[in-house]
Design an enzyme around this catalytic site. Structure first.
Site, PDB file in Angstrom:
ATOM      1  CD  GLU A  78      44.070  34.458  29.909  1.00  0.00           C
ATOM      2  OE1 GLU A  78      43.791  33.909  30.984  1.00  0.00           O
ATOM      3  OE2 GLU A  78      43.913  35.664  29.696  1.00  0.00           O
ATOM      4  CG  HIS A 117      39.667  38.643  29.584  1.00  0.00           C
ATOM      5  ND1 HIS A 117      38.447  39.097  30.015  1.00  0.00           N
ATOM      6  CD2 HIS A 117      40.418  38.516  30.701  1.00  0.00           C
ATOM      7  CE1 HIS A 117      38.461  39.231  31.334  1.00  0.00           C
ATOM      8  NE2 HIS A 117      39.664  38.895  31.771  1.00  0.00           N
ATOM      9  CG  ASN A 144      50.676  37.648  33.682  1.00  0.00           C
ATOM     10  OD1 ASN A 144      50.714  38.882  33.722  1.00  0.00           O
ATOM     11  ND2 ASN A 144      49.552  36.971  33.827  1.00  0.00           N
ATOM     12  NE  ARG A 147      38.410  45.308  36.486  1.00  0.00           N
ATOM     13  CZ  ARG A 147      39.007  44.272  35.896  1.00  0.00           C
ATOM     14  NH1 ARG A 147      38.328  43.507  35.062  1.00  0.00           N
ATOM     15  NH2 ARG A 147      40.269  44.023  36.127  1.00  0.00           N
ATOM     16  NE  ARG A 184      47.774  39.447  30.790  1.00  0.00           N
ATOM     17  CZ  ARG A 184      47.105  39.854  31.853  1.00  0.00           C
ATOM     18  NH1 ARG A 184      47.605  39.688  33.060  1.00  0.00           N
ATOM     19  NH2 ARG A 184      45.942  40.434  31.728  1.00  0.00           N
TER      20      ARG A 184
END
Ligand code: ADP
Length: 400
Positions: free
Chosen positions: A385, A178, A7, A240, A90
């Protein structure tokens, strides 16, 4: 079969080596500060950490260091790179070039190059890392996208109401993120609920972490999700802003004399829990501040809980009912308080939380925290993940 999951970020590279027979993590690590001062790899195996510090100019240097650690005589886990059956990468954004995980050949590389600008902070790094891996280890490579699980969204859910020809020219629409997490926890929920003879066709998955998103999963497929063209859309998050009137963004830019890039930084890095509370982007620190009477921290928390509740309600409508709500991510897995704020007082929707089970649910473990007579199951499911990436890589490699 051993699969290496990587990743890559713009200055980082996380990895896990997974033995697929038992789906066990053999070792893992994080390379930090690639291309900047202080670069190092922290390699973890059998509960011990080994730190190697040295200058790393790029992802090729970083991946060479990862291979050195994996094959190290003292603490390595493999004797040669040939023991790696495949590498799963990823990749954050698939654009419309991919709708599912893909084996990497020349055509895939070309498509990845074309879509790199869609996620300028992430995709170019994944591509650089992919190319480094291909030049260093001779094994198949597979790309797994954060957006892919959401590719089943119908047009009415994924389109923005901008002139259609601009969508056609730019491909700007909702993609969602996600995806590997929403896929993993919804599949785990379906397995669990089916084993109990409970319905599982209408699930809302809440991935709540530094970045948060919520997905409506109908019959195992995503039909809507809260993040958009970028991970900025949807809920208030650590830093965010989440949803905001686009015209207000223009007004803010004018009022503060901000250029577009500065505005993007402001909405992605300076807003959210951090901006509203003025305390922290970290949820635990936000909760501590609330306990010390901080009103702005409470406002940020209340906004978060309220927005999650609204999304659960709207997704129940979109799916024509609700069978389960799943909580995952650092906040969703560990935060009994937010689960109570979201799922308490929702009996009108069939959701009844068992307060004791919710309070005592151990972080990082599966828990069914619904009351016995709750129509809707409330589940806490730790996400994984990396395992999704490894599984998809294995599946694709086995068909080669
Ligand atoms: P990322 O989105 O970066 O993967 P995580 O899923 O690890 O992030 O979630 C990080 C968030 O989880 C942080 O805001 C952190 O405060 C929160 N968190 C971690 N542990 C707990 C806990 N025990 N209770 C409440 N929140 C927690």
């Amino acid at each position: 079969m051993k699969i290496l999951v990587v990743n890559a970020g713009s200055s980082s590279l996380k990895y896990q080596l997974i033995e697929m027979t038992k789906e066990e993590v053999i070792c893992k690590g994080t390379v930090e500060c690639i291309g900047i001062e202080g670069s190092k790899n922290t390699h973890k195996v059998n509960g011990k950490s080994y730190v190697v510090e040295r200058p790393l100019a790029d992802h090729t240097d970083a991946f060479n260091l990862v291979m050195e650690c994996l094959t190290n005589k003292e603490y390595g886990s493999i004797s040669s790179p040939n023991e790696i059956s495949a590498i799963g990468h990823r990749v954050v954004h698939s654009g419309e070039a991919f709708t599912k995980s893909s084996y990497v050949d020349d055509a895939a590389i070309k498509k990845l190059e074309e879509i790199a600008p869609l996620a300028p902070l992430h995709n170019p790094a994944s591509l650089a890392c992919l190319k480094s891996c291909m030049s260093i280890v001779d094994c198949p490579n597979v790309v797994v996208f954060d957006t892919a699980f959401h590719s089943t969204m119908p047009d009415k859910a994924k389109m923005y109401a901008i002139p259609y020809e601009d969508y056609q020219a730019t491909k700007i629409r909702k993609y969602g993120f996600h995806g590997t997490s929403h896929k993993f926890v919804s599949q785990e929920a379906i397995k669990y609920l089916s084993s109990k003879g409970k319905p599982s066709g209408k699930i809302v998955t809440c991935h709540l972490g530094n970045g948060s998103s919520i997905t409506a999963v109908k019959d195992g497929k995503c039909i809507d999700t809260s993040m958009g063209m970028t991970p900025l859309e949807g809920l208030i998050m650590g830093t965010r802003a989440g949803n905001i009137d686009a015209a207000a963004v223009v007004m803010l830019a004018k009022a503060k004399g901000m250029a577009l890039d500065d505005m993007s930084n402001y909405l992605n890095k300076k807003s959210g829990f951090l901006g509203v509370s003025g305390v922290s982007s970290d949820f635990r620190k936000l909760c501590e501040a609330i306990d010390n009477g901080n009103e702005r921290a409470k406002l940020a928390y209340d906004m978060f809980a309220y927005q999650i509740r609204k999304l659960i309600g709207s997704y129940a409508v979109a799916m024509g009912g609700l069978d389960a709500v799943v909580f995952t991510g650092g906040i969703g897995e560990n935060g009994a308080r937010i689960r109570k704020s979201v799922a308490g007082d929702m009996e009108f929707l069939g959701i009844k939380l068992d307060d004791k089970l919710n309070e005592s649910a151990p972080g990082g473990s599966f828990a069914d925290v619904s009351a016995k007579d709750s129509k809707v199951s409330v589940l806490v499911i730790p996400t994984n993940e990396e395992l999704v990436i490894a599984r998809e890589t294995k599946e694709i490699v086995e068909t080669l």
